[in-house]
Design a protein around this motif. Structure first.
Motif, PDB file in Angstrom:
ATOM      1  N   UNK A 274       0.861  -1.184   0.000  1.00  0.00           N
ATOM      2  CA  UNK A 274       0.000   0.000   0.000  1.00  0.00           C
ATOM      3  C   UNK A 274       0.898   1.236   0.000  1.00  0.00           C
ATOM      4  N   UNK A 275       0.341   2.400  -0.320  1.00  0.00           N
ATOM      5  CA  UNK A 275       1.137   3.629  -0.165  1.00  0.00           C
ATOM      6  C   UNK A 275       1.569   3.785   1.285  1.00  0.00           C
ATOM      7  N   UNK A 276       2.834   4.098   1.494  1.00  0.00           N
ATOM      8  CA  UNK A 276       3.325   4.245   2.867  1.00  0.00           C
ATOM      9  C   UNK A 276       2.597   5.371   3.604  1.00  0.00           C
ATOM     10  N   UNK A 518       7.713  -5.366   8.205  1.00  0.00           N
ATOM     11  CA  UNK A 518       7.323  -4.630   7.005  1.00  0.00           C
ATOM     12  C   UNK A 518       8.551  -4.332   6.143  1.00  0.00           C
ATOM     13  N   UNK A 519       8.292  -4.000   4.894  1.00  0.00           N
ATOM     14  CA  UNK A 519       9.363  -3.629   3.970  1.00  0.00           C
ATOM     15  C   UNK A 519       8.865  -2.475   3.114  1.00  0.00           C
ATOM     16  N   UNK A 520       9.811  -1.678   2.596  1.00  0.00           N
ATOM     17  CA  UNK A 520       9.463  -0.475   1.849  1.00  0.00           C
ATOM     18  C   UNK A 520      10.105  -0.495   0.463  1.00  0.00           C
ATOM     19  N   UNK A 521       9.409   0.133  -0.476  1.00  0.00           N
ATOM     20  CA  UNK A 521       9.914   0.326  -1.831  1.00  0.00           C
ATOM     21  C   UNK A 521      10.009   1.822  -2.097  1.00  0.00           C
ATOM     22  N   UNK A 522      11.197   2.267  -2.495  1.00  0.00           N
ATOM     23  CA  UNK A 522      11.436   3.685  -2.768  1.00  0.00           C
ATOM     24  C   UNK A 522      11.561   3.903  -4.263  1.00  0.00           C
ATOM     25  N   UNK A 618       6.959   6.250  -1.970  1.00  0.00           N
ATOM     26  CA  UNK A 618       7.285   5.212  -0.995  1.00  0.00           C
ATOM     27  C   UNK A 618       6.089   4.279  -0.830  1.00  0.00           C
ATOM     28  N   UNK A 619       6.323   2.989  -1.100  1.00  0.00           N
ATOM     29  CA  UNK A 619       5.295   1.961  -0.906  1.00  0.00           C
ATOM     30  C   UNK A 619       5.698   1.089   0.275  1.00  0.00           C
ATOM     31  N   UNK A 620       4.701   0.588   0.979  1.00  0.00           N
ATOM     32  CA  UNK A 620       4.944  -0.193   2.199  1.00  0.00           C
ATOM     33  C   UNK A 620       4.298  -1.564   2.065  1.00  0.00           C
ATOM     34  N   UNK A 621       5.106  -2.597   2.245  1.00  0.00           N
ATOM     35  CA  UNK A 621       4.608  -3.974   2.251  1.00  0.00           C
ATOM     36  C   UNK A 621       4.346  -4.374   3.693  1.00  0.00           C
ATOM     37  N   UNK A 622       3.138  -4.854   3.951  1.00  0.00           N
ATOM     38  CA  UNK A 622       2.761  -5.222   5.310  1.00  0.00           C
ATOM     39  C   UNK A 622       2.538  -6.721   5.492  1.00  0.00           C
ATOM     40  N   UNK A 623       2.574  -7.484   4.395  1.00  0.00           N
ATOM     41  CA  UNK A 623       2.373  -8.926   4.493  1.00  0.00           C
ATOM     42  C   UNK A 623       2.958  -9.578   3.239  1.00  0.00           C
ATOM     43  N   UNK A 624       3.477 -10.785   3.394  1.00  0.00           N
ATOM     44  CA  UNK A 624       4.053 -11.564   2.294  1.00  0.00           C
ATOM     45  C   UNK A 624       5.211 -10.808   1.613  1.00  0.00           C
ATOM     46  N   UNK A 645      14.388  -6.743  -3.481  1.00  0.00           N
ATOM     47  CA  UNK A 645      14.498  -6.198  -4.834  1.00  0.00           C
ATOM     48  C   UNK A 645      14.035  -4.757  -4.961  1.00  0.00           C
ATOM     49  N   UNK A 646      13.147  -4.311  -4.075  1.00  0.00           N
ATOM     50  CA  UNK A 646      12.495  -3.023  -4.319  1.00  0.00           C
ATOM     51  C   UNK A 646      12.845  -1.938  -3.317  1.00  0.00           C
TER      52      UNK A 646
END
Length: 667
Positions: A274-276, A518-522, A618-624, A645-646
């Motif tokens: 989702x959007x961070x 969690x993980x983030x994509x910039x 910035x996108x935020x991964x909250x699961x998987x 990767x992201x």
């Protein structure tokens, strides 16, 4: 792959008395592909070929094969006469090519395999190929079989698409499909939950466990089967499967001699991203100019220059502050008190303010400007950190060039005119830098015989008098409007200096909250460098590009978001110039932190909308987050796990959709 050459001898005309020379034509004949792979696990020999020639190929051309093992030898036989293990559809590689594939049941390793092209099935002319042979012995299903099966999810993570992937040592998945090989597979007995599989060595998870654990909840789906490369499952995952990372199924593929092979196929859900932070808003409002003219009252320096300064800043009706006694002790305190009085009067209007000061004088020592700096120092820093209504800064239009000496004022005061070292504007270089850059909103603006930086918009007294002496006051033009825009501050706003000019403002406790997993994509392409963050362990504001790595190495529960401003307010103005008997109107800005008219880093649209889409950056991964990802071309990158990767690239995936009829992009 080497290319054999075929020579066609032209017709020989024999005369009684003499014979003519025979022409020789090179038809560029050869095999561009002659690959053979034998899989011991499957007792199957696969053949892929493509032969090309400029002439001589037609419907009667055929490919022939001979195979020898330790106990068996197949003589030269047309491929069309051999029984195949799998389905091979006819393919068209163009009018000058013959191509395709076949598969033969073969129970022992081939010792020799040869291919040749016969130009006509009844003719003697043939072309041999240099064959590449690969022998794949026994081993794990995911590495030692010619086909594996895996699943992917659609965007909603509720529909599974099951895919078959060809695995050959010298051919890619889509090439195998291109040469006509089709494989039948079926899916049954699906369950959902968590699977303890080693995806590092087996990224697709094919055959990674002996079977789907019986403790996992079953999915009440009927079987599906296809000879296509992919098929969507017949059902939709129930709500109870929302937290399940994997769907496990039994896959069945055809083998030699009518047999089948069964192995576990896994479908891992897409990372839940989702959007961070959706949109960071900072209302940008028009500031009220507090206009004051600072000039001697007991003498006249230059009436034309005085009137020009008045016109440029619209000071005709502004209060005048006499500066005849500027050299007296305590004059800076007097000035500061007058500024505060005027500010308090205007503050009642409820809007942010900008001090707009015309400074008319003839002091060349710089001491008067230093006194004005001291007065501004007593007022502006205390206003900057207040909640709105506040004074965002000051704009000073001086008679001479002055560079601000106080570091704190450089973030708050825009001091003009430009520091061009010549009095004749015609001699200003085209790429001249400036401490007061008037940046045209029309790139490469040329007005009649003058460039933009030669127009006397904001100049010194000497430059202005020289210009009107050479041309005229009419050609000096006039300001038609001037406005100041700045972000509002809340009672919670916190300003932190950054660099020589900039300030980072944290407004209203805007936070990104995150769990350790969690993980983030910039996305660097979307970042304009305006959004910053800080944490208790990183109190100094830094750009969003550092957040994914920081969270990976030292996860924080929250990241405070702020905005970086190169300058405290934006001056926007409109100017009208009279050149060659015609009036030309145009707009320009005078921003802070820019030393060259080419540096348009101020991004004026920022000062119009006041909205900063953090989610685009910035996108935020909250699961998987440790699952594979799709990219912008809908290619499933099984090795590109979101977390790894992201961190420093945009996550802009495209997913398969039920009913789209799309051919999976799976090289």
């Amino acid at each position: 792959m080497g290319r054999a050459r075929l020579l066609i001898i032209g017709v020989i005309a024999i005369a009684v008395a003499a014979c003519e020379k025979v022409p020789i034509v090179d038809i560029n004949a050869g095999f561009s592909l002659a690959d053979v792979a034998w899989f011991e696990e499957e007792d199957t020999l696969f053949v892929f070929y493509q032969a090309n020639a400029e002439q001589g190929l037609g419907p009667e051309s055929q490919i022939e094969l001979t195979v020898r093992t330790d106990h068996f030898e197949l003589p030269w036989t047309p491929l069309s006469q051999l029984s195949t293990v799998h389905t091979h559809v006819p393919v068209d590689c163009g009018p000058k090519s013959v191509c395709g594939s076949t598969s033969l049941a073969l129970g022992e390793p081939p010792r020799a395999v040869r291919l040749r092209l016969r130009y006509h099935r009844d003719g003697e002319m043939a072309l041999n190929a240099r064959v590449v042979i690969n022998v794949i012995g026994r081993g794990p299903a995911h590495t030692n079989r010619s086909l594996l099966v895996y699943g992917v999810f659609d965007e909603t993570n509720t529909h599974v698409q099951w895919r078959a992937r060809h695995q050959f040592p010298t051919l890619r998945n889509h090439d195998v499909q291109k040469y006509g090989l089709r494989r039948h597979f079926s899916i049954s007995d699906r369950r959902h939950g968590a699977i303890a599989a080693n995806f590092g060595q087996n990224p697709y998870g094919y055959g990674s466990v002996p079977g789907c654990p019986g403790a996992l909840p079953p999915l009440d789906f009927g079987p599906v089967e296809t000879t296509d490369r992919a098929v969507f499952d017949v059902g939709t995952l129930p709500l109870s499967a929302s937290e399940s990372p994997v769907v496990c199924a039994r896959s069945t593929v055809t083998d030699a001699q009518g047999g089948t092979f069964e192995a576990v196929a896994l479908a891992r859900k897409n990372p839940l991203v989702r959007p961070a932070f959706p949109v960071l808003r900072s209302p940008i409002t028009e500031n009220t100019p507090i206009k004051l003219m600072l000039s001697p009252c007991r003498r006249t320096i230059s009436s034309p220059h005085y009137k020009m300064q008045e016109q440029r800043l619209f000071l005709e009706d502004a209060p005048e502050i006499c500066i005849d006694d500027w050299n007296a002790r305590g004059f800076a305190d007097v000035l500061a008190a007058q500024f505060r009085t005027r500010i308090d009067q205007v503050r009642m209007q409820g809007r942010d303010m900008v001090l707009v000061l015309g400074l008319h004088h003839d002091d060349t020592t710089g001491r008067l400007a230093t006194v004005l700096e001291e007065a501004l120092q007593k007022v502006l820093p205390f206003e900057r950190d207040k909640s709105s209504p506040r004074v965002t800064g000051a704009f000073v239009y001086d008679s001479v060039v002055h560079n601000t000496n106080r570091p704190e004022l450089r973030r708050l005061v825009l001091w003009c005119p430009p520091n061009h070292p010549v009095d004749d504007l015609d001699e200003v270089p085209a790429e001249a830098s400036s401490n007061c850059p008037a940046v045209s909103e029309i790139p490469d603006l040329q007005l009649g015989p003058f460039r933009f930086n030669q127009i006397p918009i904001l100049t010194t007294r000497a430059q202005y008098l020289r210009f009107i002496g050479k041309y005229s006051e009419a050609q000096a033009g006039r300001m038609t409007s001037m406005s100041f825009r700045a972000p509002e501050h809340t009672p919670l706003s916190d300003n932190i200096p950054m660099g020589e000019f900039g300030t980072a403002t944290f407004y209203n406790n805007e936070l990104i909250t995150a769990e350790p997993g969690d993980a983030f994509s910039y996305c660097p392409d979307a970042d304009k460098g305006k959004i910053v963050f800080r944490t208790p362990i990183t109190p100094e504001p830094v750009g969003l590009g550092l957040l994914p790595e920081l969270h990976q190495s030292a996860p924080q529960p929250a990241y405070a978001l702020g905005l970086f401003w190169d300058f405290p307010f934006l001056l926007k103005a409109k100017y009208e110039s009279y050149l060659a008997g015609a009036a030309t109107a145009y707009s320009f800005t005078v921003p802070f932190g820019i030393v060259s008219s080419r540096e348009e880093t101020w991004a004026s649209e920022t000062w119009t909308t006041g909205e900063f889409p953090v989610g685009d950056i910035l996108a935020q991964c909250t699961r998987f987050c440790d699952h594979p990802t799709f990219d912008t071309s809908a290619t499933y990158n099984v090795q590109a796990l979101f977390r790894d990767a992201y961190r420093m690239q945009c996550y802009r995936p495209m997913f398969p959709r039920p009913g789209d009829g799309g051919f999976p992009n799976d090289p």
